[in-house]
Design an enzyme around this catalytic site. Structure first.
Site, mmCIF file in Angstrom:
data_model
loop_
_atom_site.group_PDB
_atom_site.id
_atom_site.type_symbol
_atom_site.label_atom_id
_atom_site.label_comp_id
_atom_site.label_asym_id
_atom_site.label_seq_id
_atom_site.Cartn_x
_atom_site.Cartn_y
_atom_site.Cartn_z
ATOM 1 C CG HIS A 21 37.688 45.395 34.342
ATOM 2 N ND1 HIS A 21 37.254 45.453 35.648
ATOM 3 C CD2 HIS A 21 37.768 44.060 34.041
ATOM 4 C CE1 HIS A 21 37.071 44.230 36.112
ATOM 5 N NE2 HIS A 21 37.380 43.366 35.163
ATOM 6 C CG ASN A 67 40.890 35.622 34.074
ATOM 7 O OD1 ASN A 67 41.821 36.185 33.489
ATOM 8 N ND2 ASN A 67 40.245 34.605 33.559
ATOM 9 C CG ASP A 92 37.147 47.757 37.880
ATOM 10 O OD1 ASP A 92 38.147 47.055 38.162
ATOM 11 O OD2 ASP A 92 36.115 47.274 37.374
ATOM 12 C CG ASN A 113 36.378 37.475 37.271
ATOM 13 O OD1 ASN A 113 35.787 36.828 38.128
ATOM 14 N ND2 ASN A 113 35.883 37.665 36.068
#
Length: 188
Positions: A21, A67, A92, A113
Site C-alpha cells: 500500500h 483513508n 498501488d 480508500n
C-alpha cells in the site's frame, strides 16, 4: 507562477514503510532523490518542490492514514488553485499484476480508500494516476485489505530497483507531456 501537484499515497510510520500500500511513498522518494531534492515535513504531509518551465511542481506525501489522503491534496489544490487535471496520484493497484505500471486519467476508485478520499475532498476524479500493480491474493486466501498491508515478497523485492526506475521515468514523462500541453494551451 503556475503549479502542478504530484502525490504519493501510503501510510505514515515504520510499521507500514515497505507495505504494498506504500508504493506511492516509495516511488515519490525515488523521484525526489532523482531530482536531487529532499523532503520537508510537517505534521500533515511531507513536501518537496521542483521548478520546471516556470511551473512549481509540489511533491507531496500525506502523513495521515491512507483513508485521509484527500486532506493534503485538497490543501494544495485550493492554496495554489491546481485543477484536478494538473494533479497526478501515485498509487498501488490490486487490479494490475505485480510490476505492471500504467498511467490513467480519471475513472473510479475501485475500492481504494486513498483515491476515494481524494475524489471526495477535491470534488473531482479527473486527476491522473500512476498505477503500480501489486497484484491480489488468490481467491479465498486473504482479504485484499490485509494483502496490501503486507510487505513486498522476497521475489518482488528483487525487481524493485528496476521498477522504481521505470516509475520515476513515467512520472518524468507525465511531467513533460503535461507541461507541453499547458504551454500550448497558454499560447493559444
Amino acid at each position: 507562477m503556475n503549479h502542478l501537484l504530484i502525490v504519493g499515497l501510503g501510510n505514515p510510520g515504520k510499521k507500514y514503510e515497505h507495505n504494498r500500500h506504500n508504493i506511492g511513498f516509495l516511488i515519490l522518494d525515488a523521484f525526489v532523490k532523482s531530482q536531487g531534492e529532499s523532503w520537508k515535513e510537517n505534521k500533515k504531509y511531507s513536501e518537496s518542490l521542483i521548478t520546471r518551465d516556470n511551473y512549481k511542481i509540489h511533491l507531496v506525501k500525506p502523513l495521515e492514514y491512507m483513508n485521509l489522503s484527500g486532506k493534503a491534496v485538497q490543501t494544495f489544490a485550493q492554496l495554489y488553485k491546481i485543477p484536478a487535471t494538473n494533479i497526478i496520484v501515485v498509487q498501488d493497484e490490486v487490479d494490475l499484476p505485480f510490476g505492471k505500471i500504467k498511467n490513467k486519467i480519471g475513472g473510479g476508485t475501485a475500492g481504494h480508500n486513498g483515491l476515494k478520499d481524494i475524489v471526495e475532498k477535491i470534488g473531482s476524479s479527473d486527476f491522473h494516476r500512476l498505477r503500480f500493480g501489486v497484484g491480489k491474493p488468490e481467491k479465498g486466501q486473504m482479504e485484499v485489505a490485509d494483502y496490501v498491508l503486507q510487505n513486498f515478497s522476497e521475489e518482488e523485492r528483487k525487481e524493485f530497483d528496476a521498477l522504481l526506475s521505470e516509475s520515476v521515468k513515467k512520472l518524468d514523462e507525465w511531467l513533460k507531456t503535461t507541461l507541453n500541453e499547458l504551454k500550448k494551451g497558454s499560447a493559444a
